[in-house]
Design a protein around this motif. Sequence first.
Motif, PDB file in Angstrom:
ATOM      1  N   ASN A 101      36.870  35.045  53.053  1.00 43.04           N
ATOM      2  CA  ASN A 101      37.962  35.019  54.020  1.00 43.04           C
ATOM      3  C   ASN A 101      37.479  35.025  55.466  1.00 43.04           C
ATOM      4  OD1 ASN A 101      40.037  34.990  52.104  1.00 43.04           O
ATOM      5  ND2 ASN A 101      40.059  37.215  51.943  1.00 43.04           N
ATOM      6  N   GLN A 102      36.394  35.735  55.747  1.00 41.85           N
ATOM      7  CA  GLN A 102      36.016  35.979  57.142  1.00 41.85           C
ATOM      8  C   GLN A 102      34.839  35.141  57.625  1.00 41.85           C
ATOM      9  OE1 GLN A 102      35.412  40.235  57.431  1.00 41.85           O
ATOM     10  NE2 GLN A 102      37.390  40.696  56.481  1.00 41.85           N
ATOM     11  N   SER A 103      33.969  34.757  56.730  1.00 43.50           N
ATOM     12  CA  SER A 103      32.775  34.027  57.184  1.00 43.50           C
ATOM     13  C   SER A 103      32.372  32.957  56.174  1.00 43.50           C
ATOM     14  CB  SER A 103      31.613  35.002  57.419  1.00 43.50           C
ATOM     15  OG  SER A 103      31.371  35.774  56.239  1.00 43.50           O
ATOM     16  N   SER A 104      33.352  32.160  55.764  1.00 43.29           N
ATOM     17  CA  SER A 104      33.072  31.141  54.747  1.00 43.29           C
ATOM     18  C   SER A 104      32.074  30.095  55.233  1.00 43.29           C
ATOM     19  CB  SER A 104      34.377  30.454  54.329  1.00 43.29           C
ATOM     20  OG  SER A 104      35.002  29.831  55.444  1.00 43.29           O
ATOM     21  N   ALA A 105      32.103  29.775  56.527  1.00 42.48           N
ATOM     22  CA  ALA A 105      31.158  28.784  57.055  1.00 42.48           C
ATOM     23  C   ALA A 105      29.725  29.286  56.935  1.00 42.48           C
ATOM     24  CB  ALA A 105      31.500  28.466  58.511  1.00 42.48           C
ATOM     25  N   ILE A 106      29.513  30.553  57.268  1.00 41.84           N
ATOM     26  CA  ILE A 106      28.171  31.122  57.171  1.00 41.84           C
ATOM     27  C   ILE A 106      27.746  31.271  55.719  1.00 41.84           C
ATOM     28  CG2 ILE A 106      26.788  33.172  57.722  1.00 41.84           C
ATOM     29  CD1 ILE A 106      28.599  33.633  60.120  1.00 41.84           C
TER      30      ILE A 106
ATOM     31  N   ALA B 162      35.021  21.532  41.644  1.00 44.02           N
ATOM     32  CA  ALA B 162      35.203  22.967  41.843  1.00 44.02           C
ATOM     33  C   ALA B 162      35.728  23.176  43.253  1.00 44.02           C
ATOM     34  CB  ALA B 162      33.892  23.717  41.641  1.00 44.02           C
ATOM     35  N   LEU B 163      36.761  24.008  43.393  1.00 48.36           N
ATOM     36  CA  LEU B 163      37.418  24.233  44.674  1.00 48.36           C
ATOM     37  C   LEU B 163      37.584  25.732  44.904  1.00 48.36           C
ATOM     38  CD1 LEU B 163      40.271  21.586  44.235  1.00 48.36           C
ATOM     39  CD2 LEU B 163      38.146  21.267  45.526  1.00 48.36           C
ATOM     40  N   LEU B 164      37.337  26.174  46.128  1.00 47.01           N
ATOM     41  CA  LEU B 164      37.484  27.578  46.482  1.00 47.01           C
ATOM     42  C   LEU B 164      38.469  27.686  47.640  1.00 47.01           C
ATOM     43  CD1 LEU B 164      36.516  30.514  46.017  1.00 47.01           C
ATOM     44  CD2 LEU B 164      34.702  30.085  47.692  1.00 47.01           C
ATOM     45  N   PHE B 165      39.534  28.465  47.432  1.00 48.14           N
ATOM     46  CA  PHE B 165      40.568  28.682  48.448  1.00 48.14           C
ATOM     47  C   PHE B 165      40.515  30.133  48.906  1.00 48.14           C
ATOM     48  CE2 PHE B 165      41.973  25.092  45.973  1.00 48.14           C
ATOM     49  CZ  PHE B 165      42.566  24.239  46.891  1.00 48.14           C
ATOM     50  N   ASP B 166      40.669  30.345  50.209  1.00 44.76           N
ATOM     51  CA  ASP B 166      40.683  31.723  50.702  1.00 44.76           C
ATOM     52  C   ASP B 166      42.067  32.339  50.510  1.00 44.76           C
ATOM     53  OD1 ASP B 166      42.318  30.762  52.723  1.00 44.76           O
ATOM     54  OD2 ASP B 166      40.777  30.851  54.277  1.00 44.76           O
ATOM     55  N   SER B 167      42.259  33.545  51.007  1.00 47.59           N
ATOM     56  CA  SER B 167      43.504  34.274  50.771  1.00 47.59           C
ATOM     57  C   SER B 167      44.713  33.615  51.427  1.00 47.59           C
ATOM     58  CB  SER B 167      43.369  35.718  51.275  1.00 47.59           C
ATOM     59  OG  SER B 167      42.400  36.414  50.515  1.00 47.59           O
TER      60      SER B 167
ATOM     61  N   THR C  49      41.779  24.898  35.942  1.00 45.56           N
ATOM     62  CA  THR C  49      41.599  26.307  35.607  1.00 45.56           C
ATOM     63  C   THR C  49      41.481  27.111  36.894  1.00 45.56           C
ATOM     64  OG1 THR C  49      40.403  25.619  33.618  1.00 45.56           O
ATOM     65  CG2 THR C  49      40.209  27.924  34.261  1.00 45.56           C
ATOM     66  N   ALA C  50      42.183  28.229  36.959  1.00 43.80           N
ATOM     67  CA  ALA C  50      42.202  29.029  38.181  1.00 43.80           C
ATOM     68  C   ALA C  50      41.983  30.503  37.855  1.00 43.80           C
ATOM     69  CB  ALA C  50      43.527  28.848  38.919  1.00 43.80           C
ATOM     70  N   VAL C  51      41.127  31.151  38.657  1.00 42.31           N
ATOM     71  CA  VAL C  51      40.924  32.596  38.524  1.00 42.31           C
ATOM     72  C   VAL C  51      40.884  33.219  39.915  1.00 42.31           C
ATOM     73  CG1 VAL C  51      39.660  32.396  36.348  1.00 42.31           C
ATOM     74  CG2 VAL C  51      38.408  32.403  38.504  1.00 42.31           C
ATOM     75  N   PRO C  52      41.417  34.439  40.070  1.00 44.19           N
ATOM     76  CA  PRO C  52      41.306  35.145  41.353  1.00 44.19           C
ATOM     77  C   PRO C  52      39.899  35.706  41.532  1.00 44.19           C
ATOM     78  CG  PRO C  52      42.463  36.490  39.756  1.00 44.19           C
ATOM     79  CD  PRO C  52      42.220  35.183  39.089  1.00 44.19           C
ATOM     80  N   ILE C  53      39.470  35.809  42.777  1.00 41.13           N
ATOM     81  CA  ILE C  53      38.144  36.329  43.097  1.00 41.13           C
ATOM     82  C   ILE C  53      38.286  37.728  43.678  1.00 41.13           C
ATOM     83  CG2 ILE C  53      36.027  35.985  44.426  1.00 41.13           C
ATOM     84  CD1 ILE C  53      36.552  33.884  42.254  1.00 41.13           C
ATOM     85  N   SER C  54      37.941  38.736  42.898  1.00 39.45           N
ATOM     86  CA  SER C  54      37.940  40.156  43.281  1.00 39.45           C
ATOM     87  C   SER C  54      39.271  40.570  43.907  1.00 39.45           C
ATOM     88  CB  SER C  54      36.753  40.459  44.218  1.00 39.45           C
ATOM     89  OG  SER C  54      36.917  39.784  45.441  1.00 39.45           O
TER      90      SER C  54
ATOM     91  N   ALA D 138      45.281  41.448  51.543  1.00 40.71           N
ATOM     92  CA  ALA D 138      45.688  40.051  51.330  1.00 40.71           C
ATOM     93  C   ALA D 138      45.505  39.680  49.863  1.00 40.71           C
ATOM     94  CB  ALA D 138      44.860  39.119  52.218  1.00 40.71           C
ATOM     95  N   PRO D 139      46.162  38.618  49.419  1.00 41.34           N
ATOM     96  CA  PRO D 139      45.931  38.154  48.051  1.00 41.34           C
ATOM     97  C   PRO D 139      44.466  37.726  47.888  1.00 41.34           C
ATOM     98  CG  PRO D 139      47.876  37.101  49.014  1.00 41.34           C
ATOM     99  CD  PRO D 139      47.163  37.808  50.129  1.00 41.34           C
TER     100      PRO D 139
END
Length: 255
Positions: A97-102, A120-125, A201-206, A211-212
């Motif tokens: 959420n805070q430093s995805s670029a790094i 594979a796709l990763l979406f933030d909150s 297929t979708a799973v939440p990350i921690s 926030a979600p």
Amino acid sequence: MSGVASSRLGDAREKTKPTGWDRTRLGVLVPLGVVVAVAIICIVVAALTSAQRADDVALERERQLLTRAIVTHGEWSLLRLKNVAQSNNSVSADDINQSSAIAQPRIRAWLAPLGDHDVALLFDSSGALVYSQSGQNASDAGLMAVAIAQAQTIVEFMRGRAALMPDGVMRLLGGDPSMRHGGVSETVFLLNILDRLTLVTAVPISETATAPPPLLLTVRSIDSNVLTGIGDRLQLANLRMIGQAVPDVDIKPGG
């Protein structure tokens, strides 16, 4: 002389008249013929109905086998995704959420095992796409754009921002969006992408405190090779998506 002729004419008329036995026999044979004809028709109808019922039973069994095979494929994809999401290389929700670029190099190393999926796709909150990678169909340039567009509608639904599931999408595994995870639960969806039967297929990350959780999604086509493998196991010849051409089959002489 005329008397003799009249007598003979009378005898002839009497002989042409059906006797009581003949009328009785005719009255029995006609209904009997009708009964036999009806019985034959009933036998033919029963045979056809039985054959149709057998075809329906066989078709339903094949449908159940195919559904079970696709569900099994979805279960494998979900287990694979969960194992990667919970691996030692996983990136925390805060970093996503805070430093995805790094964190891009770490995310790339983390999701590298998902190369056996198409995308594979990763979406933030917030629902923003922070990372994407192509897998086994990397040469298909159009797949990534369509997959992202479909995945975004699914994310909106899983976040509870859309009341209805996207058109053309069905839930294969998983329950309704869970309030415990901010509308997110582990889910496998089935849909059509570029005329291919596809699993998303979708799973939440921690967990996050405010926030979600971020969402990790994969896209995997059930392509012709997968369908052929399923068909071979289930003994279903020429299993394919509707609209695809029937593969040529070499017929050997005498075979």
